[in-house]
Design a protein around this motif. Structure first.
Motif, PDB file in Angstrom:
ATOM      1  N   ASP A  59     -54.615 -76.724 -48.505  1.00 48.45           N
ATOM      2  CA  ASP A  59     -54.867 -77.474 -47.268  1.00 48.45           C
ATOM      3  C   ASP A  59     -53.892 -77.046 -46.172  1.00 48.45           C
ATOM      4  OD1 ASP A  59     -56.010 -79.335 -45.613  1.00 48.45           O
ATOM      5  OD2 ASP A  59     -55.049 -81.080 -46.517  1.00 48.45           O
ATOM      6  N   VAL A  60     -54.298 -77.258 -44.930  1.00 51.30           N
ATOM      7  CA  VAL A  60     -53.397 -77.066 -43.785  1.00 51.30           C
ATOM      8  C   VAL A  60     -52.889 -78.454 -43.406  1.00 51.30           C
ATOM      9  CG1 VAL A  60     -53.198 -76.274 -41.397  1.00 51.30           C
ATOM     10  CG2 VAL A  60     -54.709 -75.080 -42.973  1.00 51.30           C
ATOM     11  N   VAL A  61     -51.565 -78.644 -43.380  1.00 48.79           N
ATOM     12  CA  VAL A  61     -51.023 -79.984 -43.154  1.00 48.79           C
ATOM     13  C   VAL A  61     -50.288 -80.160 -41.831  1.00 48.79           C
ATOM     14  CG1 VAL A  61     -50.874 -80.661 -45.575  1.00 48.79           C
ATOM     15  CG2 VAL A  61     -48.990 -79.403 -44.554  1.00 48.79           C
ATOM     16  N   TYR A  62     -49.810 -79.071 -41.234  1.00 48.60           N
ATOM     17  CA  TYR A  62     -49.072 -79.228 -39.976  1.00 48.60           C
ATOM     18  C   TYR A  62     -49.127 -77.936 -39.176  1.00 48.60           C
ATOM     19  CZ  TYR A  62     -45.283 -80.126 -36.679  1.00 48.60           C
ATOM     20  OH  TYR A  62     -44.548 -80.291 -35.535  1.00 48.60           O
ATOM     21  N   ASN A  63     -49.234 -78.091 -37.865  1.00 47.19           N
ATOM     22  CA  ASN A  63     -49.147 -76.939 -36.969  1.00 47.19           C
ATOM     23  C   ASN A  63     -48.432 -77.388 -35.702  1.00 47.19           C
ATOM     24  OD1 ASN A  63     -49.717 -74.830 -35.081  1.00 47.19           O
ATOM     25  ND2 ASN A  63     -51.330 -74.156 -36.476  1.00 47.19           N
ATOM     26  N   ALA A  64     -47.330 -76.722 -35.391  1.00 49.50           N
ATOM     27  CA  ALA A  64     -46.501 -77.135 -34.266  1.00 49.50           C
ATOM     28  C   ALA A  64     -47.229 -76.983 -32.941  1.00 49.50           C
ATOM     29  CB  ALA A  64     -45.215 -76.325 -34.239  1.00 49.50           C
ATOM     30  N   SER A  65     -48.134 -76.007 -32.852  1.00 44.72           N
ATOM     31  CA  SER A  65     -48.745 -75.717 -31.559  1.00 44.72           C
ATOM     32  C   SER A  65     -49.911 -76.631 -31.223  1.00 44.72           C
ATOM     33  CB  SER A  65     -49.192 -74.259 -31.496  1.00 44.72           C
ATOM     34  OG  SER A  65     -50.146 -74.008 -32.497  1.00 44.72           O
ATOM     35  N   ASN A  66     -50.687 -77.049 -32.232  1.00 44.48           N
ATOM     36  CA  ASN A  66     -51.915 -77.773 -31.907  1.00 44.48           C
ATOM     37  C   ASN A  66     -52.443 -78.538 -33.118  1.00 44.48           C
ATOM     38  OD1 ASN A  66     -54.356 -78.600 -30.919  1.00 44.48           O
ATOM     39  ND2 ASN A  66     -54.992 -76.601 -30.179  1.00 44.48           N
ATOM     40  N   ASN A  67     -52.623 -79.851 -32.983  1.00 42.58           N
ATOM     41  CA  ASN A  67     -53.164 -80.668 -34.070  1.00 42.58           C
ATOM     42  C   ASN A  67     -54.608 -80.327 -34.383  1.00 42.58           C
ATOM     43  OD1 ASN A  67     -51.071 -82.200 -35.049  1.00 42.58           O
ATOM     44  ND2 ASN A  67     -51.292 -83.767 -33.459  1.00 42.58           N
ATOM     45  N   GLU A  68     -55.311 -79.792 -33.397  1.00 39.64           N
ATOM     46  CA  GLU A  68     -56.708 -79.403 -33.591  1.00 39.64           C
ATOM     47  C   GLU A  68     -56.822 -78.352 -34.701  1.00 39.64           C
ATOM     48  OE1 GLU A  68     -60.755 -79.846 -32.273  1.00 39.64           O
ATOM     49  OE2 GLU A  68     -58.951 -81.021 -32.033  1.00 39.64           O
ATOM     50  N   LEU A  69     -55.820 -77.490 -34.807  1.00 36.49           N
ATOM     51  CA  LEU A  69     -55.822 -76.446 -35.828  1.00 36.49           C
ATOM     52  C   LEU A  69     -55.637 -77.027 -37.231  1.00 36.49           C
ATOM     53  CD1 LEU A  69     -53.699 -73.719 -33.988  1.00 36.49           C
ATOM     54  CD2 LEU A  69     -56.178 -73.889 -34.130  1.00 36.49           C
ATOM     55  N   VAL A  70     -55.004 -78.193 -37.320  1.00 35.44           N
ATOM     56  CA  VAL A  70     -54.868 -78.881 -38.613  1.00 35.44           C
ATOM     57  C   VAL A  70     -56.202 -79.512 -38.991  1.00 35.44           C
ATOM     58  CG1 VAL A  70     -53.671 -80.710 -39.878  1.00 35.44           C
ATOM     59  CG2 VAL A  70     -52.429 -79.335 -38.201  1.00 35.44           C
ATOM     60  N   ARG A  71     -56.818 -80.166 -38.023  1.00 30.71           N
ATOM     61  CA  ARG A  71     -58.092 -80.862 -38.276  1.00 30.71           C
ATOM     62  C   ARG A  71     -59.178 -79.882 -38.711  1.00 30.71           C
ATOM     63  NH1 ARG A  71     -62.588 -82.156 -35.970  1.00 30.71           N
ATOM     64  NH2 ARG A  71     -62.170 -81.028 -34.054  1.00 30.71           N
ATOM     65  N   THR A  72     -59.198 -78.709 -38.099  1.00 28.30           N
ATOM     66  CA  THR A  72     -60.227 -77.711 -38.415  1.00 28.30           C
ATOM     67  C   THR A  72     -59.796 -76.771 -39.551  1.00 28.30           C
ATOM     68  OG1 THR A  72     -59.356 -76.260 -36.689  1.00 28.30           O
ATOM     69  CG2 THR A  72     -61.185 -77.691 -36.085  1.00 28.30           C
ATOM     70  N   LYS A  73     -58.595 -77.013 -40.135  1.00 28.17           N
ATOM     71  CA  LYS A  73     -58.052 -76.187 -41.224  1.00 28.17           C
ATOM     72  C   LYS A  73     -58.010 -74.696 -40.860  1.00 28.17           C
ATOM     73  CE  LYS A  73     -59.575 -79.308 -44.929  1.00 28.17           C
ATOM     74  NZ  LYS A  73     -58.505 -80.239 -44.690  1.00 28.17           N
ATOM     75  N   THR A  74     -57.442 -74.422 -39.697  1.00 26.19           N
ATOM     76  CA  THR A  74     -57.315 -73.042 -39.218  1.00 26.19           C
ATOM     77  C   THR A  74     -55.974 -72.461 -39.656  1.00 26.19           C
ATOM     78  OG1 THR A  74     -58.676 -73.591 -37.309  1.00 26.19           O
ATOM     79  CG2 THR A  74     -57.386 -71.581 -37.165  1.00 26.19           C
ATOM     80  N   LEU A  75     -56.012 -71.285 -40.270  1.00 27.98           N
ATOM     81  CA  LEU A  75     -54.794 -70.623 -40.745  1.00 27.98           C
ATOM     82  C   LEU A  75     -54.259 -69.674 -39.679  1.00 27.98           C
ATOM     83  CD1 LEU A  75     -56.035 -69.716 -44.321  1.00 27.98           C
ATOM     84  CD2 LEU A  75     -54.331 -71.442 -43.764  1.00 27.98           C
ATOM     85  N   VAL A  76     -53.039 -69.931 -39.218  1.00 27.18           N
ATOM     86  CA  VAL A  76     -52.370 -69.044 -38.269  1.00 27.18           C
ATOM     87  C   VAL A  76     -50.927 -68.867 -38.726  1.00 27.18           C
ATOM     88  CG1 VAL A  76     -53.779 -69.648 -36.269  1.00 27.18           C
ATOM     89  CG2 VAL A  76     -51.747 -70.986 -36.776  1.00 27.18           C
ATOM     90  N   LYS A  77     -50.229 -67.914 -38.121  1.00 28.10           N
ATOM     91  CA  LYS A  77     -48.831 -67.706 -38.469  1.00 28.10           C
ATOM     92  C   LYS A  77     -48.018 -68.966 -38.164  1.00 28.10           C
ATOM     93  CE  LYS A  77     -44.796 -64.929 -37.704  1.00 28.10           C
ATOM     94  NZ  LYS A  77     -44.269 -63.590 -37.622  1.00 28.10           N
ATOM     95  N   SER A  78     -47.078 -69.287 -39.048  1.00 34.66           N
ATOM     96  CA  SER A  78     -46.130 -70.403 -38.947  1.00 34.66           C
ATOM     97  C   SER A  78     -46.755 -71.778 -39.096  1.00 34.66           C
ATOM     98  CB  SER A  78     -45.298 -70.323 -37.654  1.00 34.66           C
ATOM     99  OG  SER A  78     -46.034 -70.829 -36.563  1.00 34.66           O
ATOM    100  N   CYS A  79     -48.025 -71.869 -39.542  1.00 36.86           N
ATOM    101  CA  CYS A  79     -48.567 -73.195 -39.865  1.00 36.86           C
ATOM    102  C   CYS A  79     -48.064 -73.589 -41.257  1.00 36.86           C
ATOM    103  CB  CYS A  79     -50.094 -73.222 -39.784  1.00 36.86           C
ATOM    104  SG  CYS A  79     -50.931 -72.350 -41.099  1.00 36.86           S
ATOM    105  N   ILE A  80     -48.035 -74.888 -41.516  1.00 38.50           N
ATOM    106  CA  ILE A  80     -47.548 -75.379 -42.805  1.00 38.50           C
ATOM    107  C   ILE A  80     -48.764 -75.734 -43.665  1.00 38.50           C
ATOM    108  CG2 ILE A  80     -46.093 -77.101 -43.954  1.00 38.50           C
ATOM    109  CD1 ILE A  80     -44.625 -75.138 -42.021  1.00 38.50           C
ATOM    110  N   VAL A  81     -48.794 -75.160 -44.868  1.00 41.01           N
ATOM    111  CA  VAL A  81     -49.923 -75.368 -45.771  1.00 41.01           C
ATOM    112  C   VAL A  81     -49.436 -75.946 -47.099  1.00 41.01           C
ATOM    113  CG1 VAL A  81     -51.339 -73.519 -44.789  1.00 41.01           C
ATOM    114  CG2 VAL A  81     -49.770 -72.993 -46.648  1.00 41.01           C
ATOM    115  N   GLN A  82     -50.381 -76.500 -47.862  1.00 41.16           N
ATOM    116  CA  GLN A  82     -50.084 -76.908 -49.231  1.00 41.16           C
ATOM    117  C   GLN A  82     -50.677 -75.863 -50.156  1.00 41.16           C
ATOM    118  OE1 GLN A  82     -51.476 -80.944 -49.878  1.00 41.16           O
ATOM    119  NE2 GLN A  82     -49.384 -81.602 -50.086  1.00 41.16           N
ATOM    120  N   ILE A  83     -49.879 -75.417 -51.131  1.00 43.80           N
ATOM    121  CA  ILE A  83     -50.355 -74.412 -52.079  1.00 43.80           C
ATOM    122  C   ILE A  83     -50.267 -74.957 -53.502  1.00 43.80           C
ATOM    123  CG2 ILE A  83     -49.776 -72.446 -50.621  1.00 43.80           C
ATOM    124  CD1 ILE A  83     -47.238 -72.067 -52.323  1.00 43.80           C
ATOM    125  N   ASP A  84     -50.994 -74.330 -54.405  1.00 44.99           N
ATOM    126  CA  ASP A  84     -51.009 -74.719 -55.808  1.00 44.99           C
ATOM    127  C   ASP A  84     -49.680 -74.325 -56.457  1.00 44.99           C
ATOM    128  OD1 ASP A  84     -51.840 -75.493 -58.310  1.00 44.99           O
ATOM    129  OD2 ASP A  84     -52.940 -73.643 -58.712  1.00 44.99           O
TER     130      ASP A  84
END
Length: 188
Positions: A59-84
């Protein structure tokens, strides 16, 4: 002057979370870029242990630049994700012969019991005892292992290189992002 090829811009990749889909793009000089449209795996490193494992991005849990990128689960550099956490737990338990991320007094399976209590040579026993002296995992990371998910930062650029690689968050960086994520949840 008229338009030149080197002036052109291309649409953003907006890499989403999902089964892998990567397009190649021919760029200036005949080189290639790998435009990841969807990704669900990546190579993540565990800095304090000095290892990396291929694991699933959950999952994508946090993005400093834009909350919209979290809601749409968009992967970009420096976003915070949850991994297995499973590949890292398996490595740790095999390397240190210690259980990781288990509740006190919880039952362990027969395979794990066999791995821990297997008969070993004296030199192998000594090697594991030496490793056990430096086998500390900080509390925040250990709690995440109990849930089976780890927070990680993406350090590659998925829309440019077609990969979603990164590192597990630890120490002050983990504390910082945990505060941000907690604050975002309470703000809803």
């Amino acid at each position: 002057r008229k338009k030149r090829k080197f002036d052109l811009g291309r649409p953003a990749a907006n890499t989403k979370l999902g089964s892998s889909r990567i397009h190649t793009v021919r760029v200036r000089g005949g080189a290639k870029k790998y435009r990841a449209l969807r990704l669900d795996h990546g190579n993540f490193s565990w800095p304090s242990e000095g290892i990396s494992r291929k694991t699933r991005v959950i999952d994508v849990v946090y993005n400093a630049s834009n909350n919209e990128l979290v809601r749409t689960k968009t992967l970009v550099k420096s976003c915070i994700v949850q991994i297995d956490a499973a590949p890292f737990r398996q490595w740790y338990e095999a390397h240190y012969l210690k259980l990781l991320g288990r509740k006190k007094g919880s039952k362990i399976s027969a395979d794990e019991e066999e791995l821990l209590s297997r008969k070993r040579s004296r030199s192998a026993q000594k090697k594991y005892q030496e490793r056990a002296k430096v086998s500390t995992v900080e509390q925040g990371v250990d709690e995440q292992f109990m849930q089976g998910r780890l927070y990680a930062a993406v350090s590659s650029r998925p829309g440019q290189v077609g990969r979603c690689d990164g590192y597990i968050l630890e120490g002050k960086e983990l504390d910082f992002y945990m505060r941000k994520i907690r604050h975002k949840r309470h703000a809803k």
